[in-house]
Design a protein around this motif. Structure first.
Motif, PDB file in Angstrom:
ATOM      1  N   PHE A 113       0.804  -1.221   0.000  1.00  0.00           N
ATOM      2  CA  PHE A 113       0.000   0.000   0.000  1.00  0.00           C
ATOM      3  C   PHE A 113       0.841   1.279   0.000  1.00  0.00           C
ATOM      4  O   PHE A 113       0.275   2.373   0.024  1.00  0.00           O
ATOM      5  CB  PHE A 113      -0.987  -0.009   1.175  1.00  0.00           C
ATOM      6  CG  PHE A 113      -2.124  -0.972   0.986  1.00  0.00           C
ATOM      7  CD1 PHE A 113      -3.156  -0.700   0.108  1.00  0.00           C
ATOM      8  CD2 PHE A 113      -2.150  -2.184   1.679  1.00  0.00           C
ATOM      9  CE1 PHE A 113      -4.203  -1.583  -0.083  1.00  0.00           C
ATOM     10  CE2 PHE A 113      -3.194  -3.082   1.496  1.00  0.00           C
ATOM     11  CZ  PHE A 113      -4.230  -2.784   0.615  1.00  0.00           C
ATOM     12  N   GLU A 114       2.158   1.138  -0.080  1.00  0.00           N
ATOM     13  CA  GLU A 114       3.003   2.312  -0.259  1.00  0.00           C
ATOM     14  C   GLU A 114       3.365   2.533  -1.724  1.00  0.00           C
ATOM     15  O   GLU A 114       3.994   3.528  -2.069  1.00  0.00           O
ATOM     16  CB  GLU A 114       4.257   2.211   0.609  1.00  0.00           C
ATOM     17  CG  GLU A 114       3.922   2.275   2.097  1.00  0.00           C
ATOM     18  CD  GLU A 114       5.146   2.368   2.982  1.00  0.00           C
ATOM     19  OE1 GLU A 114       6.194   2.844   2.502  1.00  0.00           O
ATOM     20  OE2 GLU A 114       5.050   1.957   4.153  1.00  0.00           O
ATOM     21  N   GLY A 115       2.991   1.600  -2.596  1.00  0.00           N
ATOM     22  CA  GLY A 115       3.127   1.816  -4.030  1.00  0.00           C
ATOM     23  C   GLY A 115       4.494   1.493  -4.583  1.00  0.00           C
ATOM     24  O   GLY A 115       5.412   1.070  -3.882  1.00  0.00           O
ATOM     25  N   GLU A 116       4.616   1.727  -5.923  1.00  0.00           N
ATOM     26  CA  GLU A 116       5.881   1.462  -6.606  1.00  0.00           C
ATOM     27  C   GLU A 116       6.295   2.676  -7.408  1.00  0.00           C
ATOM     28  O   GLU A 116       6.434   3.754  -6.837  1.00  0.00           O
ATOM     29  CB  GLU A 116       5.821   0.154  -7.399  1.00  0.00           C
ATOM     30  CG  GLU A 116       4.616  -0.016  -8.306  1.00  0.00           C
ATOM     31  CD  GLU A 116       4.969   0.189  -9.760  1.00  0.00           C
ATOM     32  OE1 GLU A 116       5.603  -0.682 -10.351  1.00  0.00           O
ATOM     33  OE2 GLU A 116       4.592   1.219 -10.310  1.00  0.00           O
ATOM     34  N   VAL A 117       6.505   2.561  -8.729  1.00  0.00           N
ATOM     35  CA  VAL A 117       7.112   3.682  -9.444  1.00  0.00           C
ATOM     36  C   VAL A 117       6.254   4.279 -10.555  1.00  0.00           C
ATOM     37  O   VAL A 117       6.462   5.431 -10.930  1.00  0.00           O
ATOM     38  CB  VAL A 117       8.485   3.283 -10.038  1.00  0.00           C
ATOM     39  CG1 VAL A 117       9.465   2.934  -8.935  1.00  0.00           C
ATOM     40  CG2 VAL A 117       8.337   2.098 -10.998  1.00  0.00           C
ATOM     41  N   GLU A 118       5.298   3.549 -11.101  1.00  0.00           N
ATOM     42  CA  GLU A 118       4.527   4.065 -12.228  1.00  0.00           C
ATOM     43  C   GLU A 118       3.277   4.791 -11.744  1.00  0.00           C
ATOM     44  O   GLU A 118       2.587   4.343 -10.822  1.00  0.00           O
ATOM     45  CB  GLU A 118       4.134   2.930 -13.173  1.00  0.00           C
ATOM     46  CG  GLU A 118       5.317   2.298 -13.883  1.00  0.00           C
ATOM     47  CD  GLU A 118       4.879   1.363 -14.984  1.00  0.00           C
ATOM     48  OE1 GLU A 118       4.099   1.796 -15.863  1.00  0.00           O
ATOM     49  OE2 GLU A 118       5.295   0.193 -14.962  1.00  0.00           O
ATOM     50  N   ASP A 139       0.305   9.427   2.050  1.00  0.00           N
ATOM     51  CA  ASP A 139       1.025  10.698   1.926  1.00  0.00           C
ATOM     52  C   ASP A 139       2.185  10.568   0.953  1.00  0.00           C
ATOM     53  O   ASP A 139       2.419  11.466   0.126  1.00  0.00           O
ATOM     54  CB  ASP A 139       1.526  11.172   3.292  1.00  0.00           C
ATOM     55  CG  ASP A 139       0.403  11.695   4.173  1.00  0.00           C
ATOM     56  OD1 ASP A 139      -0.632  12.123   3.616  1.00  0.00           O
ATOM     57  OD2 ASP A 139       0.545  11.665   5.400  1.00  0.00           O
ATOM     58  N   ARG A 140       2.907   9.449   1.027  1.00  0.00           N
ATOM     59  CA  ARG A 140       4.000   9.239   0.084  1.00  0.00           C
ATOM     60  C   ARG A 140       3.481   9.174  -1.340  1.00  0.00           C
ATOM     61  O   ARG A 140       4.033   9.818  -2.249  1.00  0.00           O
ATOM     62  CB  ARG A 140       4.746   7.945   0.410  1.00  0.00           C
ATOM     63  CG  ARG A 140       5.804   7.597  -0.648  1.00  0.00           C
ATOM     64  CD  ARG A 140       6.306   6.173  -0.558  1.00  0.00           C
ATOM     65  NE  ARG A 140       7.199   5.899  -1.689  1.00  0.00           N
ATOM     66  CZ  ARG A 140       6.795   5.459  -2.870  1.00  0.00           C
ATOM     67  NH1 ARG A 140       5.509   5.237  -3.087  1.00  0.00           N
ATOM     68  NH2 ARG A 140       7.663   5.255  -3.853  1.00  0.00           N
ATOM     69  N   LEU A 141       2.426   8.419  -1.551  1.00  0.00           N
ATOM     70  CA  LEU A 141       1.880   8.274  -2.895  1.00  0.00           C
ATOM     71  C   LEU A 141       1.418   9.621  -3.447  1.00  0.00           C
ATOM     72  O   LEU A 141       1.683   9.948  -4.611  1.00  0.00           O
ATOM     73  CB  LEU A 141       0.708   7.285  -2.874  1.00  0.00           C
ATOM     74  CG  LEU A 141       1.070   5.803  -2.766  1.00  0.00           C
ATOM     75  CD1 LEU A 141      -0.172   4.980  -2.484  1.00  0.00           C
ATOM     76  CD2 LEU A 141       1.747   5.318  -4.040  1.00  0.00           C
ATOM     77  N   ILE A 142       0.734  10.393  -2.632  1.00  0.00           N
ATOM     78  CA  ILE A 142       0.237  11.684  -3.106  1.00  0.00           C
ATOM     79  C   ILE A 142       1.393  12.620  -3.441  1.00  0.00           C
ATOM     80  O   ILE A 142       1.374  13.298  -4.475  1.00  0.00           O
ATOM     81  CB  ILE A 142      -0.697  12.307  -2.051  1.00  0.00           C
ATOM     82  CG1 ILE A 142      -2.010  11.517  -2.019  1.00  0.00           C
ATOM     83  CG2 ILE A 142      -0.972  13.773  -2.364  1.00  0.00           C
ATOM     84  CD1 ILE A 142      -2.910  11.889  -0.883  1.00  0.00           C
ATOM     85  N   ASP A 143       2.407  12.648  -2.593  1.00  0.00           N
ATOM     86  CA  ASP A 143       3.551  13.519  -2.871  1.00  0.00           C
ATOM     87  C   ASP A 143       4.219  13.140  -4.192  1.00  0.00           C
ATOM     88  O   ASP A 143       4.583  14.014  -4.994  1.00  0.00           O
ATOM     89  CB  ASP A 143       4.568  13.445  -1.727  1.00  0.00           C
ATOM     90  CG  ASP A 143       4.063  14.123  -0.455  1.00  0.00           C
ATOM     91  OD1 ASP A 143       3.104  14.913  -0.539  1.00  0.00           O
ATOM     92  OD2 ASP A 143       4.637  13.841   0.621  1.00  0.00           O
ATOM     93  N   VAL A 144       4.366  11.840  -4.422  1.00  0.00           N
ATOM     94  CA  VAL A 144       4.990  11.383  -5.668  1.00  0.00           C
ATOM     95  C   VAL A 144       4.106  11.744  -6.856  1.00  0.00           C
ATOM     96  O   VAL A 144       4.587  12.288  -7.864  1.00  0.00           O
ATOM     97  CB  VAL A 144       5.249   9.864  -5.616  1.00  0.00           C
ATOM     98  CG1 VAL A 144       5.646   9.337  -6.994  1.00  0.00           C
ATOM     99  CG2 VAL A 144       6.336   9.537  -4.597  1.00  0.00           C
ATOM    100  N   LEU A 145       2.836  11.458  -6.760  1.00  0.00           N
ATOM    101  CA  LEU A 145       1.928  11.703  -7.890  1.00  0.00           C
ATOM    102  C   LEU A 145       1.829  13.188  -8.211  1.00  0.00           C
ATOM    103  O   LEU A 145       1.832  13.581  -9.385  1.00  0.00           O
ATOM    104  CB  LEU A 145       0.548  11.134  -7.586  1.00  0.00           C
ATOM    105  CG  LEU A 145       0.455   9.604  -7.571  1.00  0.00           C
ATOM    106  CD1 LEU A 145      -0.876   9.140  -6.994  1.00  0.00           C
ATOM    107  CD2 LEU A 145       0.660   9.027  -8.967  1.00  0.00           C
TER     108      LEU A 145
END
Length: 306
Positions: A113-118, A139-145
């Motif tokens: 649930f912390e995601g990957e790279v795409e 929060d990590r996913l949103i910041d990356v996206l």
């Protein structure tokens, strides 16, 4: 054909409860009771029963060579079935994923649930985490996206090599951002701003057209397949906009016309061509036959668009 009655009598509770809620005007208690059946009978229960002890459906996190029996696509199907995340069998299945499933080392080796790279995958993981109540990596996913949003407002999994957004990636991210906002009553203005910019990218193009010529970007955007996986189509996009709760933007008009044109003469919408790849079992009619899923989604979109 009385299409609403047909949907209310569908073989699976996942269709019946959504038809009751969106088309049938049923009391909330009856809708909730029907929804509860998704985890105990029919397709939802079958998917839950197929999960191994380590949580990794199909022995794969995402699914190589189009295999749809992985963790990612099983969770997405459960979400689209509308399974109740609060029910014990669902909580237990999701917890097995949360504690036991990690992405591959080349993708960071992070918990699922912390995601990957795409971007398209991360948008989907954000949607899943928000829907199933696992916000560990949100929060990590949103910041990356948000850092990957392109100048034209959308996203592309091929960025930075490509600086032109993809309809597929953009809709996957939008679904994740919107699901996060619904789940958290988000007070993050940057999330809403990014979502609005992404929606504008699609609306400027009437949900399927090239800006330069007005022609359909890809013929497959008119193929309404369920479940849609990572692939974009006009019905999926219309159902997304309906789900935001916003009033319909006039620029969806051509997409509504395309949707109406696809309807069979006797009422239902036909099933689209299914995407290649292994599945546990089919959840929609064969191609060309009356599709409960396309009919359900199309009717609720039309009600909203009116």
């Amino acid at each position: 054909m009385d299409t609403v009655a047909w949907l209310l009598e569908a073989e699976d509770p996942s269709i019946r409860w959504q038809a009751m809620r969106d088309l049938g005007g049923s009391p909330p208690a009856e809708v909730a009771a029907e929804r509860a059946k998704v985890a105990t009978e029919g397709w939802g229960a079958r998917l839950l029963a197929l999960q191994p002890a380590d949580g990794c459906w199909g022995g794969d996190v995402y699914g190589e060579n189009g295999d749809r029996r992985s963790v990612t696509w099983t969770l997405h199907l459960l979400r689209r079935l509308g399974i109740d995340p609060a029910q014990a069998p669902v909580r237990e299945a999701v917890e097995r994923v949360r504690t036991g499933v990690h992405w591959r080392e080349q993708e960071g080796g992070l918990p699922y649930f912390e995601g990957e790279v795409e971007a398209c995958i991360n948008g989907g993981v954000l949607a899943l985490g928000a829907y199933f109540g696992v916000l560990d990596g949100a929060d990590r996913l949103i910041d990356v996206l948000l850092s990957e949003q392109l100048d034209d407002g959308g996203w592309n999994c091929d960025a930075p090599e490509s600086q032109r957004s993809s309809f597929d990636s953009t809709l996957c991210v939008l679904e994740g951002l919107a699901e996060f906002e619904r789940a958290t009553a988000s007070t993050r203005p940057d999330v809403e701003t990014a979502r609005r910019r992404g929606e504008e990218y699609l609306l400027e193009r009437n949900l399927y057209r090239r800006l330069s010529t007005g022609e359909i970007v890809l013929p497959r955007y008119a193929n309404f397949a369920f479940p849609p996986y990572w692939t974009y189509d006009v019905l999926r996009a219309l159902d997304y906009f309906r789900g935001t709760g916003d009033p319909p933007d006039p620029r969806i008009g051509p997409a509504i016309e395309l949707l109406l044109h696809a309807r069979d003469a006797d009422g239902p919408w036909p099933a689209g061509a299914p995407w290649e790849g292994e599945v546990y079992f089919a959840v929609d009619a064969p191609e060309g036959r009356p599709s409960p899923w396309n009919t359900l989604r199309a009717l609720r979109v039309l009600d909203w668009a009116r």
